[in-house]
Design a protein around this motif. Structure first.
Motif, mmCIF file in Angstrom:
data_model
loop_
_atom_site.group_PDB
_atom_site.id
_atom_site.type_symbol
_atom_site.label_atom_id
_atom_site.label_comp_id
_atom_site.label_asym_id
_atom_site.label_seq_id
_atom_site.Cartn_x
_atom_site.Cartn_y
_atom_site.Cartn_z
ATOM 1 N N MET A 1 10.134 -16.200 8.926
ATOM 2 C CA MET A 1 9.571 -15.381 8.030
ATOM 3 C C MET A 1 9.256 -16.316 6.845
ATOM 4 S SD MET A 1 12.407 -12.273 8.091
ATOM 5 C CE MET A 1 11.542 -11.356 6.921
ATOM 6 N N ASP A 2 9.485 -17.425 6.548
ATOM 7 C CA ASP A 2 9.297 -18.371 5.416
ATOM 8 C C ASP A 2 7.903 -18.748 4.971
ATOM 9 O OD1 ASP A 2 9.692 -19.879 7.488
ATOM 10 O OD2 ASP A 2 10.558 -21.376 6.552
ATOM 11 N N ALA A 3 6.947 -18.270 5.771
ATOM 12 C CA ALA A 3 5.503 -18.575 5.438
ATOM 13 C C ALA A 3 4.730 -17.428 5.437
ATOM 14 C CB ALA A 3 4.904 -19.817 6.458
ATOM 15 N N PRO A 4 4.925 -16.385 4.783
ATOM 16 C CA PRO A 4 4.382 -14.854 4.890
ATOM 17 C C PRO A 4 3.265 -14.994 4.172
ATOM 18 C CG PRO A 4 5.878 -14.901 3.005
ATOM 19 C CD PRO A 4 6.137 -16.043 3.655
ATOM 20 N N ALA A 5 2.241 -14.072 4.749
ATOM 21 C CA ALA A 5 0.904 -13.838 4.448
ATOM 22 C C ALA A 5 0.922 -12.615 3.696
ATOM 23 C CB ALA A 5 -0.133 -13.611 5.426
ATOM 24 N N PRO A 6 0.167 -12.139 2.667
ATOM 25 C CA PRO A 6 0.142 -10.808 1.921
ATOM 26 C C PRO A 6 0.226 -9.836 2.737
ATOM 27 C CG PRO A 6 -1.335 -12.405 0.834
ATOM 28 C CD PRO A 6 -0.969 -13.048 2.132
ATOM 29 N N GLU A 7 -0.751 -9.534 3.888
ATOM 30 C CA GLU A 7 -0.560 -8.658 4.981
ATOM 31 C C GLU A 7 0.874 -8.443 5.606
ATOM 32 O OE1 GLU A 7 -3.066 -11.846 6.660
ATOM 33 O OE2 GLU A 7 -2.686 -11.011 4.807
ATOM 34 N N ASP A 8 1.530 -9.572 5.815
ATOM 35 C CA ASP A 8 2.855 -9.481 6.295
ATOM 36 C C ASP A 8 3.723 -8.738 5.314
ATOM 37 O OD1 ASP A 8 2.108 -11.069 8.507
ATOM 38 O OD2 ASP A 8 2.546 -12.777 7.263
ATOM 39 N N PHE A 9 3.618 -8.860 4.063
ATOM 40 C CA PHE A 9 4.298 -8.293 3.101
ATOM 41 C C PHE A 9 4.132 -6.874 3.067
ATOM 42 C CE2 PHE A 9 5.084 -6.445 -1.070
ATOM 43 C CZ PHE A 9 5.987 -6.953 -1.710
ATOM 44 N N ASP A 10 2.750 -6.305 3.232
ATOM 45 C CA ASP A 10 2.616 -5.003 3.179
ATOM 46 C C ASP A 10 2.919 -4.096 4.661
ATOM 47 O OD1 ASP A 10 1.708 -4.688 0.604
ATOM 48 O OD2 ASP A 10 -0.316 -5.272 0.952
ATOM 49 N N GLY A 11 2.897 -5.005 5.465
ATOM 50 C CA GLY A 11 3.133 -4.466 6.940
ATOM 51 C C GLY A 11 4.637 -4.234 7.180
ATOM 52 N N PHE A 12 5.645 -5.009 6.443
ATOM 53 C CA PHE A 12 6.803 -5.117 6.617
ATOM 54 C C PHE A 12 7.469 -4.277 5.725
ATOM 55 C CE2 PHE A 12 10.824 -7.401 5.734
ATOM 56 C CZ PHE A 12 11.810 -6.829 6.659
ATOM 57 N N LEU A 13 7.045 -4.111 4.526
ATOM 58 C CA LEU A 13 7.818 -3.333 3.621
ATOM 59 C C LEU A 13 7.223 -1.702 3.276
ATOM 60 C CD1 LEU A 13 8.752 -6.291 1.118
ATOM 61 C CD2 LEU A 13 10.166 -5.062 2.801
ATOM 62 N N ALA A 14 6.006 -1.847 3.072
ATOM 63 C CA ALA A 14 5.286 -0.645 2.511
ATOM 64 C C ALA A 14 4.433 -0.170 3.740
ATOM 65 C CB ALA A 14 4.355 -1.108 1.634
ATOM 66 N N GLY A 15 5.139 0.803 4.357
ATOM 67 C CA GLY A 15 4.414 1.662 5.487
ATOM 68 C C GLY A 15 3.427 2.574 4.979
ATOM 69 N N THR A 16 2.375 2.822 5.890
ATOM 70 C CA THR A 16 1.278 3.686 5.165
ATOM 71 C C THR A 16 1.809 5.068 4.928
ATOM 72 O OG1 THR A 16 0.389 3.985 7.597
ATOM 73 C CG2 THR A 16 -0.470 2.243 6.453
ATOM 74 N N TRP A 17 2.636 5.414 5.827
ATOM 75 C CA TRP A 17 3.306 6.917 5.677
ATOM 76 C C TRP A 17 4.402 7.319 5.017
ATOM 77 C CZ3 TRP A 17 7.777 7.767 7.742
ATOM 78 C CH2 TRP A 17 8.136 6.882 8.525
ATOM 79 N N SER A 18 4.996 6.044 4.827
ATOM 80 C CA SER A 18 6.559 6.421 4.528
ATOM 81 C C SER A 18 6.770 6.558 2.913
ATOM 82 C CB SER A 18 7.502 4.944 4.734
ATOM 83 O OG SER A 18 6.799 3.913 4.076
ATOM 84 N N PRO A 19 7.775 7.293 2.682
ATOM 85 C CA PRO A 19 8.119 7.620 1.234
ATOM 86 C C PRO A 19 8.627 6.644 0.542
ATOM 87 C CG PRO A 19 9.737 8.520 2.405
ATOM 88 C CD PRO A 19 8.869 7.815 3.588
ATOM 89 N N THR A 20 8.131 5.559 0.272
ATOM 90 C CA THR A 20 8.511 4.225 -0.114
ATOM 91 C C THR A 20 8.405 4.104 -1.732
ATOM 92 O OG1 THR A 20 8.262 3.178 1.914
ATOM 93 C CG2 THR A 20 8.723 1.917 0.164
ATOM 94 N N ARG A 21 9.654 3.549 -2.222
ATOM 95 C CA ARG A 21 9.378 3.196 -3.782
ATOM 96 C C ARG A 21 9.834 1.716 -3.863
ATOM 97 N NH1 ARG A 21 5.803 6.193 -6.195
ATOM 98 N NH2 ARG A 21 6.794 5.238 -8.145
ATOM 99 N N PHE A 22 9.299 1.038 -4.886
ATOM 100 C CA PHE A 22 9.740 -0.432 -5.083
ATOM 101 C C PHE A 22 10.539 -0.139 -6.486
ATOM 102 C CE2 PHE A 22 7.033 -3.458 -2.789
ATOM 103 C CZ PHE A 22 7.120 -2.908 -1.420
ATOM 104 N N TYR A 23 11.903 -0.361 -6.493
ATOM 105 C CA TYR A 23 12.768 -0.568 -7.618
ATOM 106 C C TYR A 23 12.701 -2.148 -7.942
ATOM 107 C CZ TYR A 23 14.331 4.271 -6.326
ATOM 108 O OH TYR A 23 14.572 5.401 -5.865
#
Length: 240
Positions: free
Chosen positions: A123-145
């Motif tokens: 996991m130690d060489a992520p790309a920006p798309e890896d970040f969004d794909g892992f953390l910010a689902g397209t449908w999920s009710p997600t917030r970043f605190y």
């Protein structure tokens, strides 16, 4: 588009376990293409599922039941002495509820965290798309605190927000500030935020008794565990 009938449930093939090198794992996954998934997600949390990217899953391994879903009943939570000290030590850090997604500042912090905490782990060489794909689902009710110290971003708690609960998805923080206990702070602040917004629980994902990376969840008491389909109070000192 409307659908009737139960949501499809898929069983993955075996894959290397993320927690034990000598074990294989399998997962049950709710149909990621089903448009009812956003509505089903809160009840899935209550059934022991967890989100990763666009997928909602729970372990379903052949011969292992080590992963136990756990949650904190926030109204009853009482911080212990170490947790009170953590809150006091970090009283100068502000938490802000923000929209999810990739920014340069967040991604740079994420890279530093992975390089320090997960070097060589894939996991130690992520790309920006890896970040969004892992953390910010397209449908999920997600917030970043976001947690900021004198305006500097020092931690991000990725949290899914349901009507009656929060789910702690992932936290990454500044590795040079280890003495502040930012991971602990993120959970404590999420508990307090859930309580302050009238929600009943903070879901913490899976607890594994005695595991060096997962057993820390036993410190947030009282803790409830989903055992044989029923949520019950967990006394970690008597489990596992």
């Amino acid at each position: 588009m409307s659908l009737s009938g139960p949501m499809r449930l898929y069983l993955t093939g075996t894959h290397p376990c993320g927690y034990f090198d000598d074990r294989e794992a399998r997962d049950l996954v709710l149909d990621p293409a089903d448009p009812r998934l956003p509505r089903a997600y809160p009840s899935a949390l209550a059934q022991g599922y967890r989100r990763s990217g666009a997928h909602v899953y729970r372990p379903h391994c052949r011969q292992c039941r080590a992963c136990v879903p756990v949650r904190v009943p926030v109204a009853a939570f009482a911080p212990d002495r170490a947790q009170r000290r953590c809150l006091a030590r970090n009283a100068d850090i502000a938490m802000t509820d923000c929209a999810p997604g990739h920014t340069g500042e967040r991604f740079a912090l994420y890279e530093r965290y992975l390089a320090a905490r997960h070097a060589g782990g894939g996991m130690d060489a992520p790309a920006p798309e890896d970040f969004d794909g892992f953390l910010a689902g397209t449908w999920s009710p997600t917030r970043f605190y976001e947690f900021r110290l004198d305006g500097r971003l020092v931690a991000v708690a990725v949290t899914d927000v349901a009507r009656d609960a929060l789910s702690a998805v992932y936290t990454f923080f500044e590795p040079t500030l280890a003495a502040r206990g930012l991971g602990t702070l993120a959970i404590l602040r999420q508990i307090l935020h859930a309580r302050g917004t009238g929600r009943g629980h903070l879901y913490l994902g899976f607890w594994i008794a005695g595991h060096p990376k997962m057993d820390y969840k036993r410190r947030y008491r009282p803790l409830e565990a989903l055992i044989d389909g029923t949520w019950r109070a967990l006394d970690p000192g008597k489990e596992g």
